[in-house]
Design an enzyme around this catalytic site. Structure first.
Site, PDB file in Angstrom:
ATOM      1  N   HIS A  68      -5.187  -2.215  -5.182  1.00  0.00           N
ATOM      2  CA  HIS A  68      -4.488  -0.982  -5.615  1.00  0.00           C
ATOM      3  C   HIS A  68      -5.649   0.022  -5.712  1.00  0.00           C
ATOM      4  O   HIS A  68      -6.658  -0.017  -6.444  1.00  0.00           O
ATOM      5  CB  HIS A  68      -3.886  -1.222  -6.998  1.00  0.00           C
ATOM      6  N   ASP A 108       1.026  -1.279   0.050  1.00  0.00           N
ATOM      7  CA  ASP A 108      -0.061   0.087  -0.176  1.00  0.00           C
ATOM      8  C   ASP A 108       0.926   1.246  -0.044  1.00  0.00           C
ATOM      9  O   ASP A 108       0.406   2.283   0.680  1.00  0.00           O
ATOM     10  CB  ASP A 108      -0.830   0.007   1.268  1.00  0.00           C
TER      11      ASP A 108
END
Ligand code: IMP
Ligand code: MG
Length: 336
Positions: free
Chosen positions: A43, A13
């Site tokens: 994502h 992340d």
């Protein structure tokens, strides 16, 4: 013309999706191919008013000219794959390697009911661990065994290697982050596969000699979702005071927030063979930097941070993200 790998340097992340999207618009790759574990990854890509969370389709999908591949090493959940290509309208340019192992309902059930995976490790419950286990046991089914996937099947390594030989630009995007690599992360609090750049090359069937650049993405304030050690973690009150709050794309769990970890950055850069680094969230180091697109307009505080980070990483920081939108980035790659 080159083959570039983009991977996460901390616990995932880091904003790889945004970096991939930016590079795609700049470098016009003909292929963007995903490595990594499977749909445990999420994502987030923000373009203008629209924000997308993708789990199977490469995050470079926002660049309309590239073919989108899912590499051989990746686990495919056909339900998520179909939902995403329909939602994003990319079914005519998205392809799967015929050898990808498939996540079945039963893998998801095993992931969620297994006390060790669900509770101790804090898995995403997406079935990846059990599916990779079955792949190793050689009882998993492959994409080629599923008739509904046949229209999407190709030989990913053959296509990518032909593009590289033809002088085209190719992007290989990693998922997860270095800290949750099965080999190099905080075992056993890790995902079910290596996540380093070498693995992303292997996932796509591209040999090490064919890789020109490895861009490792670090976030100024690293985050971790799920269980496991996090040496620079801040107390929640501290991150709240800094105004940092994040939630997982896949599980919606609140992410743990930490300070910059120079030692980890250095080790991660080493194992990834980092040639360039990207730093995201510089607007959190100094909010005056939000949306800035020129290096000279960064504040001293931000520049001092970048100087220290660059020394830790041991490779030039060439991409600096100053906000969530694809346009909010400083690109120094030409100055290398
Ligand atoms: P699994 O990969 O679902 O088995 O989860 C194992 C560990 O890796 C858990 O702590 C997850 O939260 C973490 N994890 C897996 N994929 C990601 C990701 O894409 N980003 C962040 N953490 C992840
Ligand atoms: Mg993510």
């Amino acid at each position: 013309m080159s083959c570039t790998i983009i991977v996460g340097g901390f616990f995932g992340d880091e904003g790889k999706g945004k970096v991939v999207a930016h590079i795609a618009y700049q470098d016009h790759p003909t292929i963007i191919s995903r490595g990594g574990v499977g749909p445990n990854a999420g994502h987030t890509v923000k373009v203008g008013e629209k924000e997308y969370g993708v789990r199977m389709v490469p995050s470079g999908f926002v660049y309309p000219e590239a073919r989108l591949f899912i590499g051989t090493g990746v686990l495919v959940d056909p339900r998520i794959f179909h939902q995403e290509i329909d939602f994003l309208g990319v079914g005519d340019r998205t392809f799967i390697d015929y050898r990808c192992a498939i996540i079945e309902e039963e893998h998801i059930a095993r992931d969620r009911s297994n006390e060790h995976l669900a509770k101790t490790i804090g898995s995403t419950g997406s079935g990846c661990g059990p599916a990779n286990a079955d792949r190793v046991l050689r009882i998993a089914r492959q994409a080629k065994d599923f008739p509904e996937l046949v229209p999407f099947l190709i030989d990913v390594p053959a296509e990518i290697n032909a593009a590289i030989s033809g002088g085209e630009n190719v992007l290989l995007e990693g998922t997860q982050g270095f800290g949750i690599s099965l080999y190099y992360g905080t075992y056993p609090f890790v995902t079910s596969k290596d996540t380093s750049a070498s693995q992303i090359a292997a996932d796509n069937g591209v040999g090490p000699t064919k890789i020109d650049e490895v861009i490792v993405v670090f976030k100024a304030y690293p985050t971790r979702v799920g269980e496991g050690p996090f040496s620079t973690e801040m107390p929640r009150e501290e991150s709240d005071r800094l105004g940092i709050q994040e939630f997982g794309t896949v599980t919606h769990r609140q992410r743990r927030i930490g300070e910059w970890d120079g030692q980890m950055a250095k080790y991660s850069a080493m194992i990834n063979g980092c040639t360039q680094a990207a730093i995201t969230g510089i607007d959190r180091v100094d909010e005056k930097c939000f949306g800035v697109t020129e290096f000279d307009r960064l504040t001293k505080k931000a520049r001092d941070f970048l100087k220290k980070a660059e020394a830790d990483i041991g490779a030039p920081i060439t991409l600096i993200s100053t906000g969530p939108d694809v346009s909010q980035i400083i690109d120094l790659r030409d100055e290398q």
